[in-house]
Design a protein around this motif. Structure first.
Motif, PDB file in Angstrom:
ATOM      1  N   GLU A 144       0.660  -1.364   0.334  1.00 52.29           N
ATOM      2  CA  GLU A 144       0.168   0.321  -0.408  1.00 52.29           C
ATOM      3  C   GLU A 144       0.598   1.097   0.033  1.00 52.29           C
ATOM      4  O   GLU A 144       0.682   2.356  -0.698  1.00 52.29           O
ATOM      5  CB  GLU A 144      -0.762   0.069   1.282  1.00 52.29           C
ATOM      6  CG  GLU A 144      -1.773  -0.946   1.436  1.00 52.29           C
ATOM      7  CD  GLU A 144      -1.116  -2.256   2.109  1.00 52.29           C
ATOM      8  OE1 GLU A 144      -2.211  -3.411   2.344  1.00 52.29           O
ATOM      9  OE2 GLU A 144       0.439  -2.371   2.271  1.00 52.29           O
ATOM     10  N   ASP A 173       2.324   1.553  -3.216  1.00 46.95           N
ATOM     11  CA  ASP A 173       1.188   2.989  -4.102  1.00 46.95           C
ATOM     12  C   ASP A 173       1.385   4.301  -3.794  1.00 46.95           C
ATOM     13  O   ASP A 173       1.082   4.696  -4.891  1.00 46.95           O
ATOM     14  CB  ASP A 173       0.057   1.759  -4.148  1.00 46.95           C
ATOM     15  CG  ASP A 173      -0.688   1.183  -5.180  1.00 46.95           C
ATOM     16  OD1 ASP A 173       0.434   0.676  -5.665  1.00 46.95           O
ATOM     17  OD2 ASP A 173      -1.900   0.286  -4.066  1.00 46.95           O
ATOM     18  N   HIS A 174       1.190   4.492  -2.395  1.00 44.56           N
ATOM     19  CA  HIS A 174       1.243   6.356  -2.020  1.00 44.56           C
ATOM     20  C   HIS A 174       2.983   6.498  -2.700  1.00 44.56           C
ATOM     21  O   HIS A 174       2.869   7.207  -3.613  1.00 44.56           O
ATOM     22  CB  HIS A 174       1.562   5.770  -0.985  1.00 44.56           C
ATOM     23  CG  HIS A 174       1.494   7.451  -0.350  1.00 44.56           C
ATOM     24  ND1 HIS A 174       0.302   8.443   0.090  1.00 44.56           N
ATOM     25  CD2 HIS A 174       3.029   8.548  -0.194  1.00 44.56           C
ATOM     26  CE1 HIS A 174       1.016   9.230   0.575  1.00 44.56           C
ATOM     27  NE2 HIS A 174       2.364   9.499   0.265  1.00 44.56           N
ATOM     28  N   ARG A 215       4.572   4.936  -5.514  1.00 43.40           N
ATOM     29  CA  ARG A 215       3.553   4.993  -6.717  1.00 43.40           C
ATOM     30  C   ARG A 215       3.135   7.176  -7.455  1.00 43.40           C
ATOM     31  O   ARG A 215       3.649   7.705  -8.184  1.00 43.40           O
ATOM     32  CB  ARG A 215       3.378   4.699  -7.274  1.00 43.40           C
ATOM     33  CG  ARG A 215       4.040   3.677  -8.164  1.00 43.40           C
ATOM     34  CD  ARG A 215       3.566   1.929  -8.880  1.00 43.40           C
ATOM     35  NE  ARG A 215       4.197   1.323  -8.478  1.00 43.40           N
ATOM     36  CZ  ARG A 215       3.531   0.041  -7.824  1.00 43.40           C
ATOM     37  NH1 ARG A 215       2.745   0.029  -6.264  1.00 43.40           N
ATOM     38  NH2 ARG A 215       4.407  -0.820  -6.976  1.00 43.40           N
ATOM     39  N   LYS A 216       2.046   7.153  -6.371  1.00 41.41           N
ATOM     40  CA  LYS A 216       1.108   8.543  -6.366  1.00 41.41           C
ATOM     41  C   LYS A 216       1.802   9.284  -6.311  1.00 41.41           C
ATOM     42  O   LYS A 216       2.155  10.658  -7.339  1.00 41.41           O
ATOM     43  CB  LYS A 216      -0.309   8.560  -5.999  1.00 41.41           C
ATOM     44  CG  LYS A 216      -1.048   6.929  -5.937  1.00 41.41           C
ATOM     45  CD  LYS A 216      -2.826   7.179  -4.752  1.00 41.41           C
ATOM     46  CE  LYS A 216      -3.156   6.058  -4.775  1.00 41.41           C
ATOM     47  NZ  LYS A 216      -3.870   5.624  -4.020  1.00 41.41           N
TER      48      LYS A 216
END
Length: 155
Positions: A60, A63-64, A66-67
């Motif tokens: 998770e 993912d952060h 990547r954002k």
């Protein structure tokens, strides 16, 4: 930003954007080194991370990362007209405020961003490159801060 500064940002970002997660990990490792108190802000499914290492390896959190790198990428792509990202960045500011991020933390994130660029670019990280990125980062943060300011009192 001057035309020369935009060129420096684009050129340096090309060298970073090919492996966003790898470079994002450098940025966030540095962030947690500088301010370990930010770690509790990152929790998924109400799970607190015991250490920065645990956080930095969680899917998770990746993912952060990547954002975050995509936001930087968007800013670099819209250097000519950052105002078109205004609403998006303002909403992003609101989201960060909602999870308890303090405006002051953004200066630590800025330091971490410059650190990551320096590590990635090595000798190519000139004072001119640093100044151009500092200007861009501060424009992005200003837009995000407007998200803070638009919240009603006591919210």
């Amino acid at each position: 930003l001057s035309g020369g500064q935009r060129a420096l940002i684009r050129e340096s970002w090309q060298r970073v954007s090919g492996s966003p997660v790898q470079h994002g990990l450098v940025l966030f490792t540095r962030l947690f080194d500088l301010d370990p108190d930010l770690l509790p802000l990152f929790q998924y499914n109400c799970k607190q991370f015991a250490s920065p290492q645990e956080c930095l390896s969680a899917p998770e959190f990746l993912d952060h990362i990547r954002k975050v790198m995509l936001v930087i990428d968007a800013a670099v792509s819209h250097l000519e007209d950052l105002s078109c990202l205004e609403e998006y960045l303002c909403n992003l500011g609101k989201k960060h405020q909602a999870v308890g991020v303090k405006v002051e933390s953004f200066s630590t994130v800025g330091e971490s961003l410059l650190y990551m660029l320096e590590k990635c670019l090595g000798a190519a990280f000139s004072p001119e490159v640093q100044e151009a990125w500092s200007k861009l980062y501060s424009a992005v943060v200003k837009a995000m801060q407007r998200g803070w300011e638009t919240l009603p009192e006591g919210d």
